[in-house]
Design a protein around this motif. Structure first.
Motif, PDB file in Angstrom:
ATOM      1  N   VAL A  14       0.839  -1.200   0.000  1.00  0.00           N
ATOM      2  CA  VAL A  14       0.000   0.000   0.000  1.00  0.00           C
ATOM      3  C   VAL A  14       0.876   1.253   0.000  1.00  0.00           C
ATOM      4  N   VAL A  15       1.941   1.234   0.799  1.00  0.00           N
ATOM      5  CA  VAL A  15       2.878   2.365   0.823  1.00  0.00           C
ATOM      6  C   VAL A  15       3.514   2.554  -0.550  1.00  0.00           C
ATOM      7  N   GLN A  16       3.943   1.455  -1.160  1.00  0.00           N
ATOM      8  CA  GLN A  16       4.542   1.525  -2.489  1.00  0.00           C
ATOM      9  C   GLN A  16       3.557   2.086  -3.524  1.00  0.00           C
ATOM     10  N   LEU A  17       2.320   1.615  -3.470  1.00  0.00           N
ATOM     11  CA  LEU A  17       1.319   2.096  -4.419  1.00  0.00           C
ATOM     12  C   LEU A  17       1.018   3.572  -4.203  1.00  0.00           C
ATOM     13  N   PHE A  18       1.043   4.008  -2.954  1.00  0.00           N
ATOM     14  CA  PHE A  18       0.860   5.437  -2.677  1.00  0.00           C
ATOM     15  C   PHE A  18       1.943   6.254  -3.365  1.00  0.00           C
ATOM     16  N   TYR A  19       3.185   5.807  -3.239  1.00  0.00           N
ATOM     17  CA  TYR A  19       4.283   6.548  -3.876  1.00  0.00           C
ATOM     18  C   TYR A  19       4.140   6.539  -5.396  1.00  0.00           C
ATOM     19  N   TYR A  20       3.949   5.355  -5.972  1.00  0.00           N
ATOM     20  CA  TYR A  20       3.938   5.266  -7.429  1.00  0.00           C
ATOM     21  C   TYR A  20       2.718   5.929  -8.058  1.00  0.00           C
ATOM     22  N   LEU A  21       1.543   5.795  -7.450  1.00  0.00           N
ATOM     23  CA  LEU A  21       0.337   6.388  -8.024  1.00  0.00           C
ATOM     24  C   LEU A  21       0.064   7.794  -7.483  1.00  0.00           C
ATOM     25  N   LYS A  26       2.114  11.823 -10.697  1.00  0.00           N
ATOM     26  CA  LYS A  26       1.905  13.241 -11.026  1.00  0.00           C
ATOM     27  C   LYS A  26       2.831  13.688 -12.145  1.00  0.00           C
ATOM     28  N   PHE A  27       4.042  13.124 -12.148  1.00  0.00           N
ATOM     29  CA  PHE A  27       4.958  13.451 -13.247  1.00  0.00           C
ATOM     30  C   PHE A  27       4.832  12.462 -14.395  1.00  0.00           C
ATOM     31  N   ALA A  28       4.772  11.177 -14.074  1.00  0.00           N
ATOM     32  CA  ALA A  28       4.767  10.151 -15.117  1.00  0.00           C
ATOM     33  C   ALA A  28       3.643  10.345 -16.126  1.00  0.00           C
ATOM     34  N   PHE A  29       2.459  10.758 -15.646  1.00  0.00           N
ATOM     35  CA  PHE A  29       1.297  10.895 -16.525  1.00  0.00           C
ATOM     36  C   PHE A  29       0.985  12.351 -16.881  1.00  0.00           C
ATOM     37  N   ALA A  30       1.923  13.254 -16.611  1.00  0.00           N
ATOM     38  CA  ALA A  30       1.716  14.665 -16.933  1.00  0.00           C
ATOM     39  C   ALA A  30       1.730  14.884 -18.449  1.00  0.00           C
ATOM     40  N   LYS A  31       1.023  15.900 -18.883  1.00  0.00           N
ATOM     41  CA  LYS A  31       0.960  16.225 -20.307  1.00  0.00           C
ATOM     42  C   LYS A  31       2.293  16.833 -20.770  1.00  0.00           C
ATOM     43  N   PRO A  32       2.605  16.723 -22.063  1.00  0.00           N
ATOM     44  CA  PRO A  32       3.824  17.366 -22.582  1.00  0.00           C
ATOM     45  C   PRO A  32       3.798  18.872 -22.330  1.00  0.00           C
ATOM     46  N   GLN A  33       4.978  19.453 -22.146  1.00  0.00           N
ATOM     47  CA  GLN A  33       5.060  20.884 -21.873  1.00  0.00           C
ATOM     48  C   GLN A  33       5.107  21.705 -23.158  1.00  0.00           C
ATOM     49  N   GLU A  34       4.520  22.873 -23.094  1.00  0.00           N
ATOM     50  CA  GLU A  34       4.632  23.822 -24.192  1.00  0.00           C
ATOM     51  C   GLU A  34       5.829  24.732 -23.946  1.00  0.00           C
ATOM     52  N   VAL A  35       6.510  25.099 -25.015  1.00  0.00           N
ATOM     53  CA  VAL A  35       7.684  25.957 -24.909  1.00  0.00           C
ATOM     54  C   VAL A  35       7.452  27.231 -25.713  1.00  0.00           C
ATOM     55  N   THR A  36       7.509  28.358 -25.031  1.00  0.00           N
ATOM     56  CA  THR A  36       7.369  29.661 -25.676  1.00  0.00           C
ATOM     57  C   THR A  36       8.541  30.532 -25.243  1.00  0.00           C
ATOM     58  N   GLN A  37       9.290  31.045 -26.206  1.00  0.00           N
ATOM     59  CA  GLN A  37      10.450  31.862 -25.868  1.00  0.00           C
ATOM     60  C   GLN A  37      10.014  33.142 -25.156  1.00  0.00           C
ATOM     61  N   LYS A  38      10.631  33.401 -24.003  1.00  0.00           N
ATOM     62  CA  LYS A  38      10.259  34.565 -23.200  1.00  0.00           C
ATOM     63  C   LYS A  38      11.303  35.681 -23.235  1.00  0.00           C
ATOM     64  N   LYS A  39      12.449  35.400 -23.824  1.00  0.00           N
ATOM     65  CA  LYS A  39      13.500  36.413 -24.027  1.00  0.00           C
ATOM     66  C   LYS A  39      13.960  37.049 -22.716  1.00  0.00           C
ATOM     67  N   TYR A 186      12.191  13.823  -7.718  1.00  0.00           N
ATOM     68  CA  TYR A 186      12.214  15.267  -7.446  1.00  0.00           C
ATOM     69  C   TYR A 186      11.260  16.045  -8.354  1.00  0.00           C
ATOM     70  N   PHE A 187      10.995  15.548  -9.562  1.00  0.00           N
ATOM     71  CA  PHE A 187       9.985  16.186 -10.403  1.00  0.00           C
ATOM     72  C   PHE A 187       8.585  16.019  -9.792  1.00  0.00           C
ATOM     73  N   SER A 188       8.297  14.805  -9.351  1.00  0.00           N
ATOM     74  CA  SER A 188       6.964  14.519  -8.815  1.00  0.00           C
ATOM     75  C   SER A 188       6.680  15.298  -7.540  1.00  0.00           C
ATOM     76  N   TRP A 189       7.629  15.287  -6.606  1.00  0.00           N
ATOM     77  CA  TRP A 189       7.417  16.039  -5.363  1.00  0.00           C
ATOM     78  C   TRP A 189       7.305  17.535  -5.634  1.00  0.00           C
ATOM     79  N   ALA A 190       8.037  18.037  -6.622  1.00  0.00           N
ATOM     80  CA  ALA A 190       7.914  19.457  -6.977  1.00  0.00           C
ATOM     81  C   ALA A 190       6.523  19.750  -7.533  1.00  0.00           C
ATOM     82  N   LYS A 191       5.996  18.813  -8.347  1.00  0.00           N
ATOM     83  CA  LYS A 191       4.677  19.040  -8.935  1.00  0.00           C
ATOM     84  C   LYS A 191       3.566  19.079  -7.893  1.00  0.00           C
ATOM     85  N   ILE A 192       3.731  18.337  -6.801  1.00  0.00           N
ATOM     86  CA  ILE A 192       2.678  18.350  -5.779  1.00  0.00           C
ATOM     87  C   ILE A 192       2.966  19.359  -4.663  1.00  0.00           C
TER      88      ILE A 192
END
Length: 368
Positions: A14-21, A26-39, A186-192
């Motif tokens: 259950v602990v493992q499933l909490f971490y993975y799901l 949060k990162f694994a199933f995130a949508k692709p990012q858009e990139v717009t130059q901000k200069k 570190y990506f996932s924890w940052a996202k949440i």
């Protein structure tokens, strides 16, 4: 006794499933990012000590970035090889290169944070983008991709720094798999909303964030941690975001011997001991639950206790974990690692145990 172990095994899963799901998904199933130059005005900062071969190859790749407003701050940390001379040649060749020459300082000898501080203070631009001397960007749009994630509130951007692929090398698979697993965390924890580390191979933040926490002063006595300890202190849910567009990645050459890699990981683990309590706790729970998962199901299966239920639970855990890791590997362009997950995971678990025990009896060596 066995029934207690069985329920303990279920709790661990259950602990493992909490971490993975709940977290990593949060990162694994995130949508692709858009990139717009901000200069945005950007200072690319590279600190080098005895890296003559690497800087010859990689500084030109930084100088050729397709971006309208950037400088490169090259920091020579008292090198004893030809690094400084090569930097001086680049300074003459490229008008947007700024050179910082660091002399050995008795109070800060061998401390990369001291050299980086001088480089940050010398930077003329408002936004700072860091990479290591042995790293190179995947495209000419690296600066564009990383800085596209800055907003008025998001002033820290965590990027991905991968390692080159070496054919027919199992060690290389271990190193690259460990790298994507670290990034997944570190990506996932940052996202949440709980950022806890970043990697100096690919990291960006606004200069004001550095001075807001008085730079590295709170952990200056710790040789490593110019990236993860700084982020652990300065990052929070309001000011931190991530960049995972493939054009924002950097790569470097991986270690080619297990001993070198093991020494590198010892340094990383020893630095993590200085994280905030919550961050050490969540990392400890995850790695402990991985080990206990294997130990408990091996015991249960060896006694053939409720073996059908145990096998079903194992299959569920592997299906979830493998799916999450697979999606992550795809996002980070490490698709060849997907099939190696079960084997490499076991190797990494016992490597972590070895590192923990070794670090108890001796201290790892840090900056060159």
């Amino acid at each position: 006794m066995l029934i207690t172990l069985f329920y303990f095994f279920i709790a661990i899963v259950v602990v493992q499933l909490f971490y993975y799901l709940g977290v990593f998904g949060k990162f694994a199933f995130a949508k692709p990012q858009e990139v717009t130059q901000k200069k945005l005005p950007v200072s690319v900062i590279v600190c080098a000590k005895n890296e003559e071969e690497n800087v010859k190859k990689f500084v030109p790749l930084l100088a050729e970035q397709d971006y309208p407003d950037f400088e490169i701050v090259l920091i020579d940390d008292a090198s004893s090889d030809e690094t400084l001379e090569i930097f001086e040649e680049f300074e003459q060749q490229y008008p947007n290169i700024r050179l910082v020459k660091v002399q050995n300082n008795e109070a800060f000898w061998g401390n990369k944070k001291y050299s980086l501080t001088l480089g940050i203070k010398a930077a003329k631009k408002e936004y700072l983008l860091f990479t290591d001397a042995d790293c190179y960007p995947t495209s000419k749009n690296w600066i564009t991709s990383m800085t596209s994630q800055f907003t008025m509130n998001k002033t820290i951007v965590l990027g991905y720094g991968g390692y080159e692929k070496i054919e027919r090398s199992f060690l290389n698979k271990i190193i690259r798999f460990e790298t994507i697993l670290t990034a997944l965390q570190y990506f996932s924890w940052a996202k949440i909303g709980f950022p806890y580390m970043g990697v100096g191979r690919n990291l960006a933040y606004k200069k004001e964030e550095f001075f807001k926490v008085n730079g590295f002063i709170d952990h200056i006595q710790i040789r490593s941690g110019d990236d993860d300890l700084f982020i652990n202190q300065a990052a929070d849910k309001t000011n931190t975001t991530i960049s995972y567009n493939p054009e924002s990645f950097t790569y470097s050459k991986p270690k080619e011997s297990y001993k070198e890699w093991f020494t590198q990981k010892r340094r990383h683990v020893s630095t993590a001991e200085h994280y905030k309590f919550f961050d050490k706790m969540q990392l400890g729970i995850f790695y402990t639950s991985q080990l206990l998962f294997f130990l408990s199901f091996i015991l249960l299966l060896s006694f053939q206790f409720q073996w059908i239920a145990v096998v079903a639970i194992i299959a569920t855990r592997y299906t979830v974990a493998w799916t999450v890791v697979g999606f992550t590997a795809g996002k980070l362009k490490e698709n060849d690692l997907k099939i190696w997950f079960p084997i490499v995971e076991i190797v990494l678990i016992f490597t972590q145990i070895n590192i923990f025990i070794t670090n108890i009896f001796s201290k790892p060596v840090h900056w060159k």
